[in-house]
Write a protein that holds these residues in place. Structure first.
Motif, mmCIF file in Angstrom:
data_model
loop_
_atom_site.group_PDB
_atom_site.id
_atom_site.type_symbol
_atom_site.label_atom_id
_atom_site.label_comp_id
_atom_site.label_asym_id
_atom_site.label_seq_id
_atom_site.Cartn_x
_atom_site.Cartn_y
_atom_site.Cartn_z
ATOM 1 N N ASP A 50 0.824 -1.185 0.013
ATOM 2 C CA ASP A 50 0.088 0.194 -0.026
ATOM 3 C C ASP A 50 0.831 1.198 0.166
ATOM 4 O O ASP A 50 0.628 2.200 -0.617
ATOM 5 N N GLY A 51 1.862 1.171 0.857
ATOM 6 C CA GLY A 51 2.784 2.241 0.906
ATOM 7 C C GLY A 51 3.466 2.813 -0.566
ATOM 8 O O GLY A 51 3.714 4.032 -0.941
ATOM 9 N N ILE A 52 3.718 1.475 -1.301
ATOM 10 C CA ILE A 52 4.432 1.813 -2.741
ATOM 11 C C ILE A 52 3.305 2.677 -3.670
ATOM 12 O O ILE A 52 3.552 3.310 -4.145
ATOM 13 N N GLU A 53 2.257 1.668 -3.553
ATOM 14 C CA GLU A 53 1.239 2.300 -4.443
ATOM 15 C C GLU A 53 0.626 3.816 -3.947
ATOM 16 O O GLU A 53 0.169 4.625 -4.976
ATOM 17 N N GLY A 54 0.536 3.746 -2.793
ATOM 18 C CA GLY A 54 0.063 5.168 -2.153
ATOM 19 C C GLY A 54 0.994 6.514 -2.582
ATOM 20 O O GLY A 54 0.283 7.383 -2.725
ATOM 21 N N GLN A 55 2.064 6.406 -3.067
ATOM 22 C CA GLN A 55 2.827 7.297 -3.664
ATOM 23 C C GLN A 55 2.953 7.445 -5.167
ATOM 24 O O GLN A 55 3.581 8.331 -5.883
ATOM 25 N N GLY A 56 1.857 6.564 -5.884
ATOM 26 C CA GLY A 56 1.769 6.753 -7.120
ATOM 27 C C GLY A 56 2.588 5.679 -7.879
ATOM 28 O O GLY A 56 2.681 5.606 -9.369
ATOM 29 N N ALA A 57 3.423 5.021 -7.242
ATOM 30 C CA ALA A 57 4.526 3.999 -8.079
ATOM 31 C C ALA A 57 3.455 2.725 -8.141
ATOM 32 O O ALA A 57 2.514 2.525 -7.615
ATOM 33 N N ARG A 58 4.070 2.131 -9.090
ATOM 34 C CA ARG A 58 3.267 0.927 -9.478
ATOM 35 C C ARG A 58 4.043 -0.538 -8.888
ATOM 36 O O ARG A 58 5.273 -0.503 -8.886
ATOM 37 N N LEU A 59 3.357 -1.469 -8.866
ATOM 38 C CA LEU A 59 4.085 -2.655 -8.324
ATOM 39 C C LEU A 59 4.452 -3.382 -9.429
ATOM 40 O O LEU A 59 3.802 -3.465 -10.590
ATOM 41 N N PRO A 60 5.528 -4.259 -9.609
ATOM 42 C CA PRO A 60 5.859 -4.814 -10.836
ATOM 43 C C PRO A 60 4.827 -5.975 -11.012
ATOM 44 O O PRO A 60 4.189 -6.591 -10.060
ATOM 45 N N SER A 61 4.734 -6.191 -12.131
ATOM 46 C CA SER A 61 3.785 -7.260 -12.840
ATOM 47 C C SER A 61 2.458 -6.423 -12.993
ATOM 48 O O SER A 61 1.521 -7.123 -13.559
ATOM 49 N N GLN A 62 2.166 -5.366 -12.365
ATOM 50 C CA GLN A 62 0.842 -4.723 -12.524
ATOM 51 C C GLN A 62 0.434 -4.476 -14.101
ATOM 52 O O GLN A 62 -0.638 -4.710 -14.799
ATOM 53 N N ARG A 63 1.614 -4.178 -15.017
ATOM 54 C CA ARG A 63 1.400 -3.676 -16.223
ATOM 55 C C ARG A 63 0.950 -5.242 -16.878
ATOM 56 O O ARG A 63 -0.025 -5.371 -17.897
ATOM 57 N N ARG A 64 1.497 -6.440 -16.610
ATOM 58 C CA ARG A 64 1.100 -7.761 -16.875
ATOM 59 C C ARG A 64 -0.398 -7.975 -16.537
ATOM 60 O O ARG A 64 -1.115 -8.578 -17.598
ATOM 61 N N TYR A 65 -0.563 -7.793 -15.456
ATOM 62 C CA TYR A 65 -1.908 -8.097 -14.845
ATOM 63 C C TYR A 65 -3.098 -7.400 -15.746
ATOM 64 O O TYR A 65 -4.149 -7.923 -16.056
ATOM 65 N N ASP A 66 -2.760 -6.120 -16.143
ATOM 66 C CA ASP A 66 -3.751 -5.373 -17.079
ATOM 67 C C ASP A 66 -3.577 -5.896 -18.322
ATOM 68 O O ASP A 66 -4.767 -5.821 -18.936
ATOM 69 N N ALA A 67 -2.678 -6.224 -18.781
ATOM 70 C CA ALA A 67 -2.758 -6.443 -20.119
ATOM 71 C C ALA A 67 -3.510 -7.979 -20.214
ATOM 72 O O ALA A 67 -4.171 -8.237 -21.153
ATOM 73 N N ARG A 68 -3.467 -8.818 -19.303
ATOM 74 C CA ARG A 68 -3.869 -10.036 -19.123
ATOM 75 C C ARG A 68 -5.410 -9.824 -19.053
ATOM 76 O O ARG A 68 -6.319 -10.633 -19.899
ATOM 77 N N ALA A 69 -5.892 -8.795 -18.450
ATOM 78 C CA ALA A 69 -7.279 -8.556 -18.400
ATOM 79 C C ALA A 69 -7.848 -8.244 -19.822
ATOM 80 O O ALA A 69 -8.942 -8.535 -20.115
ATOM 81 N N ARG A 70 -7.132 -7.205 -20.374
ATOM 82 C CA ARG A 70 -7.453 -6.954 -21.727
ATOM 83 C C ARG A 70 -7.609 -8.202 -22.795
ATOM 84 O O ARG A 70 -8.488 -8.252 -23.608
ATOM 85 N N SER A 71 -6.567 -8.851 -22.712
ATOM 86 C CA SER A 71 -6.363 -9.903 -23.566
ATOM 87 C C SER A 71 -7.543 -11.038 -23.494
ATOM 88 O O SER A 71 -7.881 -11.676 -24.375
ATOM 89 N N LEU A 72 -7.978 -11.305 -22.097
ATOM 90 C CA LEU A 72 -8.963 -12.331 -22.001
ATOM 91 C C LEU A 72 -10.433 -11.845 -22.727
ATOM 92 O O LEU A 72 -10.968 -12.641 -22.953
ATOM 93 N N VAL A 73 -10.429 -10.412 -22.898
ATOM 94 C CA VAL A 73 -11.833 -9.897 -23.533
ATOM 95 C C VAL A 73 -11.451 -9.810 -25.146
ATOM 96 O O VAL A 73 -12.315 -10.297 -25.948
#
Ligand code: NDP
Ligand code: PYC
Length: 334
Positions: A293-316
């Motif tokens: 939460d502390g990492i994301e709370g400052q606007g930084a992203r967690l590693p793999s988040q780009r992947r998880y977002d891509a996965r959600a798009r690809s599933l559709v």
């Protein structure tokens, strides 16, 4: 670009690998991995890798019908001899034993030997985090990367991946090459006729270069200078001599110019939070959530988040691959 549904991408990979002569088990295991890569927006380890699987087979550098052998090496160590097949099937064979040993002992390792390896490591790490385990994986590749302060390739692109399970959320996973970038990405730039950023590599005369082909014929550079260089050396040691397998230099020598996928071992270490923490597990795992939460709370992203977002798009929407890659893949069916 050409758009494929995930089913079409799956069937394309499977039919090519079957047509090339791979056993059903090898073809299925490889297809699951390349499909996951394409689905998650990791083009350097997606469908494009099927080309390398087939060329490695034609060069006699992978065993098409290899059946991995599981060896109970020690109370906390399972070994899998891939017998010259791809790493994926060997990992599948070793995973249940690794999970069982980790739950029994708190920490355990899986050493895969004699495998042909071309994949992204997060695919394996996710299977361990799904089982509630913390995991670390690494492997050498071919000697393409110069040590910090040197100019001649000695290390592989030596990825390190780490995963941490999170209740009700995607796991925290990072997975990166210890080179500035995976070689697969440089190869994709070369295929697309694009230059590469400065800092990825040097040419054969040791000069910085943004020409993908020149860097592939020269040397790639480590990320973070001497820090990436030391990590790359660590990977050579713990996933090479420690598990009785080849270093990246030895893998490249074995390749003998065939440009096949690397042939070596892989080390996977798993830890069971429940065994480390007992009744206090929930309390401490909640503290880990505060960190994220502390990492994301400052606007930084967690590693793999780009992947998880891509996965959600690809599933559709399915996936998009370059027309030239699609044509090269289809040509393997004729
Ligand atoms: P990248 O540099 O693209 O990404 C490395 C990691 O950093 C990913 O987990 C990525 O998450 C994360 N990341 C990237 N940008 C950010 C950011 N701004 N904030 C937070 N996290 C970020 O990867 P590499 O080119 O180094 O490696 C790509 C793949 O190649 C890996 O999966 C690796 O396993 C594979 N590989 C395999 C080899 C083998 O021998 N089998 C050899 C070398 C590499 P995200 O994905 O969400 O962007
Ligand atoms: O992209 O560096 C890479 C790589 C090597 C082996 C598999 N992928």
């Amino acid at each position: 670009m050409i758009r494929l549904t995930l089913d079409e991408a799956h069937n394309l990979s499977l039919s090519i690998l079957r047509h090339a002569g791979f056993s059903e088990a090898q073809a299925q295991a490889v297809t699951a991995t390349v499909l996951a890569g394409e689905r998650d927006g990791c083009a350097s380890h997606g469908l494009y890798r099927v080309l390398g699987c087939v060329s490695s087979l034609k060069a006699g550098k992978v065993v098409a019908d290899a059946e991995p052998e599981v060896i109970d090496q020690a109370p906390s160590i399972v070994r899998v001899d891939a017998r010259g097949g791809f790493s994926q099937l060997a990992f599948q064979a070793g995973l249940p034993v690794l999970a069982e040993k980790t739950r029994a002992n708190g920490i355990a390792a899986l050493a895969i030997n004699r495998c042909v390896h071309f994949s992204a490591l997060w695919v394996e790490i996710e299977q361990l985090t799904e089982a509630g385990l913390v995991a670390l994986a690494c492997n050498p590749s071919h000697a393409w990367v110069a040590p910090a302060g040197g100019s001649k390739p000695i290390f592989g692109t030596n990825p390190i991946a780490f995963g941490w399970p999170r209740a009700g959320k995607h796991p925290f996973i990072f997975d990166f090459a210890t080179s500035a970038i995976a070689r697969g990405d440089i190869e994709l730039h070369r295929r697309a006729g694009k230059s590469i950023p400065e800092g990825w590599g040097i040419d054969a005369s040791g000069q910085p270069s943004t020409d993908a082909e020149a860097v592939m014929n020269g040397a790639m550079l480590t990320f973070g200078g001497h820090k990436g260089s030391a990590l790359a050396a660590m990977v050579e040691l713990i996933a090479g001599p420690l598990i009785g397998d080849l270093t990246s230099a030895e893998s490249l020598a074995y390749d003998a110019g065939s440009k096949s996928s690397p042939y070596h071992g892989e080390l996977i270490i798993a830890l069971d939070p429940q065994r480390f923490l007992g009744a206090a597990a929930d309390q401490h795992l909640a503290r880990a959530e505060a960190l994220f939460d502390g990492i994301e709370g400052q606007g930084a992203r967690l590693p793999s988040q780009r992947r998880y977002d891509a996965r959600a798009r690809s599933l559709v929407d399915g996936v998009q691959i370059p027309q030239a890659l699609y044509d090269d893949l289809k040509a393997l069916l004729s």
